[in-house]
Write an enzyme that holds these catalytic residues in place. Structure first.
Site, PDB file in Angstrom:
ATOM      1  N   LYS A  18      85.649   9.955  57.371  1.00 30.17           N
ATOM      2  CA  LYS A  18      86.963  10.611  57.468  1.00 30.17           C
ATOM      3  C   LYS A  18      87.783  10.024  56.336  1.00 30.17           C
ATOM      4  O   LYS A  18      88.479   9.007  56.508  1.00 30.17           O
ATOM      5  CB  LYS A  18      87.591  10.288  58.834  1.00 30.17           C
ATOM      6  N   ASN A  36      83.745  27.363  68.256  1.00 30.97           N
ATOM      7  CA  ASN A  36      84.109  26.305  69.205  1.00 30.97           C
ATOM      8  C   ASN A  36      85.124  26.807  70.225  1.00 30.97           C
ATOM      9  O   ASN A  36      86.192  27.299  69.865  1.00 30.97           O
ATOM     10  CB  ASN A  36      84.694  25.117  68.439  1.00 30.97           C
TER      11      ASN A  36
HETATM   12  N1  LIG Z   1      84.493  22.231  72.723  1.00 31.98           N
HETATM   13  C1  LIG Z   1      85.492  21.482  73.178  1.00 31.98           C
HETATM   14  N2  LIG Z   1      85.545  21.143  74.483  1.00 31.98           N
HETATM   15  C2  LIG Z   1      86.535  20.378  74.953  1.00 31.98           C
HETATM   16  N3  LIG Z   1      87.551  19.902  74.208  1.00 31.98           N
HETATM   17  C3  LIG Z   1      87.550  20.206  72.902  1.00 31.98           C
HETATM   18  C4  LIG Z   1      86.536  20.997  72.314  1.00 31.98           C
HETATM   19  N4  LIG Z   1      86.820  21.125  71.004  1.00 31.98           N
HETATM   20  C5  LIG Z   1      87.939  20.439  70.784  1.00 31.98           C
HETATM   21  N5  LIG Z   1      88.406  19.878  71.911  1.00 31.98           N
HETATM   22  C6  LIG Z   1      89.631  19.064  72.067  1.00 31.98           C
HETATM   23  O1  LIG Z   1      90.667  19.727  71.334  1.00 31.98           O
HETATM   24  C7  LIG Z   1      91.471  18.782  70.628  1.00 31.98           C
HETATM   25  C8  LIG Z   1      91.401  19.077  69.131  1.00 31.98           C
HETATM   26  O2  LIG Z   1      90.067  18.855  68.685  1.00 31.98           O
HETATM   27  P1  LIG Z   1      89.759  17.946  67.413  1.00 31.98           P
HETATM   28  O3  LIG Z   1      90.542  16.688  67.478  1.00 31.98           O
HETATM   29  O4  LIG Z   1      88.283  17.840  67.314  1.00 31.98           O
HETATM   30  O5  LIG Z   1      90.365  18.878  66.269  1.00 31.98           O
HETATM   31  P2  LIG Z   1      90.336  18.682  64.694  1.00 31.98           P
HETATM   32  O6  LIG Z   1      90.045  20.008  64.110  1.00 31.98           O
HETATM   33  O7  LIG Z   1      89.431  17.577  64.356  1.00 31.98           O
HETATM   34  O8  LIG Z   1      91.856  18.295  64.360  1.00 31.98           O
HETATM   35  P3  LIG Z   1      92.466  17.473  63.066  1.00 31.98           P
HETATM   36  O9  LIG Z   1      92.885  18.500  62.077  1.00 31.98           O
HETATM   37  O10 LIG Z   1      93.618  16.728  63.656  1.00 31.98           O
HETATM   38  O11 LIG Z   1      91.407  16.574  62.536  1.00 31.98           O
HETATM   39  C9  LIG Z   1      90.933  17.408  71.020  1.00 31.98           C
HETATM   40  O12 LIG Z   1      91.661  16.914  72.106  1.00 31.98           O
HETATM   41  C10 LIG Z   1      89.474  17.701  71.438  1.00 31.98           C
HETATM   42  O13 LIG Z   1      88.948  16.763  72.353  1.00 31.98           O
HETATM   43 MG   LIG Z   2      89.847  15.780  63.487  1.00 29.92          MG
END
Ligand SMILES: Nc1ncnc2c1ncn2[C@@H]1O[C@H](COP(=O)(O)OP(=O)(O)OP(=O)(O)O)[C@@H](O)[C@H]1O
Ligand SMILES: [Mg+2]
Ligand SMILES: C[C@H](N)[C@H](N)CCCCCC(=O)O
EC number: 6.3.3.3
Length: 222
Positions: A37, A176
């Site tokens: 990251k 997703n």
């Molecule tokens: N398939 C899933 N099932 C359950 N919860 C999910 C799922 N996908 C994402 N989440 C939840 O949704 C939220 C956002 O997901 P995540 O943090 O992975 O997003 P991101 O795209 O990495 O965001 P960022 O731009 O901040 O890095 C988190 O709380 C994560 O646990």
């Molecule tokens: Mg993220």
């Protein structure tokens, strides 16, 4: 040895969720895996060190001997656009630093390295540097996480176009599910994406079904 860059249709669409599940799946197969990251925004101070949730999840899913700092060399405190957080902190983010950070992790000899962006594809890093510049410098294939919610069709198609305009390869995409109940007309939306994105659908990630996700994910990179 395989490395991928994971982008998404927006912030909070599941890039970290997917990346961590993918690393776990390959670790279970006996492979050496590490997450990367390069830039995070939104940290808590733990023992005098800024700790970002995404970086922690990727580090915990890694099984090579790397430090949290190696996984996340630029950790900015406020949960805002990273170039603004960097400017506030008087930090200049450079291409060399992030490219070196990647090679630094490669020294731990991972079989699979998953690098997660921040926000969506076109992320500014300040001083006219953009996250796609780093992906281009490393020539990484890209996996796009589509958060299956209203608005994702436009975001997914624009992201796929931008990746292609950067001369990079979209290895595939992941649908997703962000909610316990799929979005209305999930199947029709998925079909539209399949017909519009010029890359394979690698996996459908259900909401909170980690074991199932793992078994479905294991073969997606082969
Ligand atoms: N398939 C899933 N099932 C359950 N919860 C999910 C799922 N996908 C994402 N989440 C939840 O949704 C939220 C956002 O997901 P995540 O943090 O992975 O997003 P991101 O795209 O990495 O965001 P960022 O731009 O901040 O890095 C988190 O709380 C994560 O646990
Ligand atoms: Mg993220
Ligand atoms: C703080 C947040 N969770 C992410 N880490 C950063 C998202 C940056 C988005 C920038 C933008 O496109 O507006």
């Amino acid at each position: 040895m395989k490395s991928f860059f994971v982008t998404g249709t927006d912030t909070e669409v599941g890039k970290t969720y997917f990346s961590a599940r993918l690393l776990e799946a390959y670790a279970e197969k006996g492979l050496r895996v590490t997450g990367y990251k390069p830039v995070s925004a939104g940290c808590e101070m733990v023992d005098g060190q800024p700790v970002n949730e995404d970086a922690l999840a990727l580090w915990q899913a890694s099984n090579t001997s790397v430090s949290l700092q190696q996984v996340n060399p630029v950790a900015l405190m406020p949960p805002i656009a990273p170039h603004i957080a960097a400017e506030q902190a008087g930090v200049t983010i450079s291409k060399n630093q992030l490219v070196d950070g990647y090679h630094n992790l490669m020294a731990s000899r991972p079989d699979v390295l998953i690098m997660e962006g921040a926000g969506g594809w076109q992320l500014p890093l300040g001083n006219n540097l953009w996250m796609p510049d780093i992906v281009s410098a490393l020539e990484l294939p890209v996996i796009m996480v589509v958060g299956m919610r209203l608005g994702c069709l436009n975001h997914a198609m624009l992201t796929a176009q931008a990746i292609s305009h950067s001369g990079l390869s979209l290895h595939g995409w992941v649908a997703n599910q962000l909610t316990p109940t799929p979005m209305p007309y999930y199947e029709q939306n998925l079909q539209t994406l399949k017909e519009s994105i010029n890359a394979p659908l690698l996996a459908e990630l259900p909401y909170h079904d980690d074991a199932l996700s793992r078994s479905r994910l294991v073969n997606i990179l082969t």
